[in-house]
Write an enzyme that holds these catalytic residues in place. Structure first.
Site, short mmCIF file in Angstrom:
data_model
loop_
_atom_site.label_atom_id
_atom_site.label_comp_id
_atom_site.label_asym_id
_atom_site.label_seq_id
_atom_site.Cartn_x
_atom_site.Cartn_y
_atom_site.Cartn_z
N SER A 1 -5.38 3.58 4.76
CA SER A 1 -5.00 2.74 3.61
C SER A 1 -6.23 2.18 2.90
O SER A 1 -6.36 0.97 2.70
CB SER A 1 -4.08 1.61 4.05
OG SER A 1 -3.32 1.14 2.96
N SER B 1 0.79 -1.24 0.00
CA SER B 1 0.00 0.00 0.00
C SER B 1 0.82 1.28 0.00
O SER B 1 0.25 2.37 -0.14
CB SER B 1 -0.95 0.00 1.19
OG SER B 1 -2.03 -0.88 0.97
N LYS C 1 0.17 3.83 -2.72
CA LYS C 1 -0.85 4.89 -2.65
C LYS C 1 -0.23 6.28 -2.63
O LYS C 1 -0.88 7.26 -3.01
CB LYS C 1 -1.74 4.68 -1.43
CG LYS C 1 -2.63 3.44 -1.49
CD LYS C 1 -3.47 3.29 -0.24
CE LYS C 1 -4.46 2.14 -0.31
NZ LYS C 1 -3.83 0.81 -0.28
#
Length: 471
Positions: free
Chosen positions: A302, A112, A115
């Site tokens: 997240s 993640s 991102k």
């Protein structure tokens, strides 16, 4: 008188003899008294030597600055077996100097942490003020309206006044009320019922599920199908961040809007799927929160759905396409204005769930230097990062606890976790006051305890500050 002449002669002979001696006895025979004189001996005279000046020794143009010897080592922490295949880089955010590196230039999956790149590209292409718009348009048939998805996965089916997992999201009941009011206010349709609802999700192309994703992510409540029309990120429970998804987000949105139309005075509509007629007049619309807010909501916990929403809207706005296949070009092109080399970066999705994503830690440390400096609009990302021991995904009980609590409040970082890796990247306000940027990956055969190992070495970076050694 004879005596005087004799004396004079003797003196004259002595003068002559002295003169001959003064010549250096050029005639050698005279010195030996032989009757056969020898040839003249020629005395060699050495030439006067020429004095040469040696060339000057080379001198450096400028004095070489002494390199600082850093003595604070985290080498032992870097060999923790819980980190599996370990990669990392740490830089001084003020000078840009790399202080620590273990495979930092090798592109690898990021989980993640990706991102952050998705957010940076969205800020570049969409801008911080962009809002996704959901529209209701007139349909081609009498009595029909079309619900046109504008890529807003936050649109909520909860009644207005109730907050979903996405604070400030628009609500379907608002859209339905606007639709019925506009329908009844138009003399052409006043007094006639809205009888059919068409669902248009054509803004995003198929497939809705990236092939490399594990389908359990949908059942476990971490990822929906990615469609331009859906409500609450397709959650079973709109108010919970983690909640199972349906697998048919378009159908769920259509059913919820039909109910909202009924509550607004237009009951009994039939629901089909299609597209809005070209140039169809809009009856109503609602908008998402601005990109700046969506980024912060995506980063702090997240949120995969928001990250995919931002990535797809970026691709559409950039003209790269509307499918997963468009994200590579759209994201990399969106990152170009930041002036950091994107060589080797592979973008398979917007959330980081795919193992096929690849970003070197060195790219992240450079990007975080700019985020730390709040260049352009990148301060939006800084403000959305979880803070160790304080907010978001770094505030959970298993993060920066025990001795690692020393770094609480000093680490601003994006977390990452997939089945094949744990990651952490961001900014450290180190103990000696030096701002550091860092990116660390624990990849391969890892388990949940990798999070503690990541926190431990990050705390080591915090303690060392600018004295961090690469050895």
């Amino acid at each position: 008188m004879k005596r005087r002449r004799r004396t004079t002669a003797i003196v004259a002979a002595g003068v002559v003899a002295f003169a001959l001696l003064g010549t250096g006895a050029v005639f050698a025979g005279a010195a030996t008294g032989t009757s056969d004189p020898s040839p003249r001996a020629i005395v060699a005279v050495s030439p006067t030597p020429t004095i040469t000046t040696p060339p000057p020794r080379p001198v450096p143009g400028a004095a070489t600055a002494a390199s600082r010897v850093r003595t604070c080592s985290v080498a032992g922490l870097a060999t923790d077996p819980r980190l599996a295949n370990f990669q990392a880089q740490v830089t001084n955010a003020t000078t840009g100097e790399v202080l620590f590196d273990r495979g930092g230039t090798t592109p690898s999956r990021t989980a993640s942490v990706l991102k952050v790149l998705t957010s940076a590209a969205a800020l570049s292409v969409l801008g911080p003020d962009y809002r996704a718009t959901t529209t209701v348009a007139r349909g081609a048939e009498p009595g029909s309206v079309v619900l046109v998805g504008g890529g807003d996965l936050t649109l909520s089916r909860l009644p207005s006044g109730q907050e979903s997992a996405y604070a400030g999201a628009p609500h379907l009941d608002t859209l339905a009320a606007q639709t019925v009011a506009a329908w009844q206010a138009d003399p052409a349709t006043a007094g006639t019922p809205i009888s059919s609802l068409v669902l248009d999700s054509s803004m995003f192309g198929d497939p809705g599920w990236e092939p490399s994703w594990n389908r359990k992510e949908l059942r476990d409540g971490y990822m929906p199908e990615i469609t331009a029309l859906q409500v609450d990120g397709d959650r079973d429970n709109p108010a919970r961040s983690t909640s199972a998804r349906s697998g048919d987000p378009i159908g769920r949105a259509g059913a919820a809007f039909a109910d909202a139309l009924a509550d607004a005075g237009a009951p009994g509509v039939t629901v089909t799927r299609g597209t809005a007629p070209a140039g169809a007049a809009a009856l109503a619309s609602v908008q998402s929160q601005p990109v700046s807010t969506l980024i912060q909501q995506a980063l702090i916990v997240s949120d995969n759905a928001l990250a995919e929403m931002l990535a797809r809207l970026t691709a559409v706005k950039a003209g790269a396409g509307n499918t997963f296949g468009a994200l590579q070009k759209a994201t990399v092109d969106g990152l170009a204005p930041y002036g950091i080399d994107t060589a080797g970066i592979v973008i398979a999705d917007g959330s980081g769930l795919s193992d096929n994503n690849a970003v070197p830690p060195s790219y992240l440390t450079r990007l975080f230097i700019k985020i730390n400096a709040r260049e352009g609009n990148l301060g939006v990302i800084y403000d959305g990062l979880p803070v160790a021991g304080k907010t978001g995904s770094l505030s959970y009980s298993d993060r920066f606890s025990g001795v690692n609590a020393a770094a609480d409040g000093a680490v601003f970082a994006k977390t990452g976790w997939i089945d094949t890796g744990y990651t952490l990247a961001g900014i450290i306000h180190s103990a000696d006051g030096t701002p550091l940027t860092f990116a660390i990956y624990a990849l391969g055969d890892v388990s949940d305890n990798a999070k503690t190992a990541l926190d431990t070495i990050t705390t080591g970076f915090f303690r060392c500050g600018n004295n961090l050694s690469n050895y």
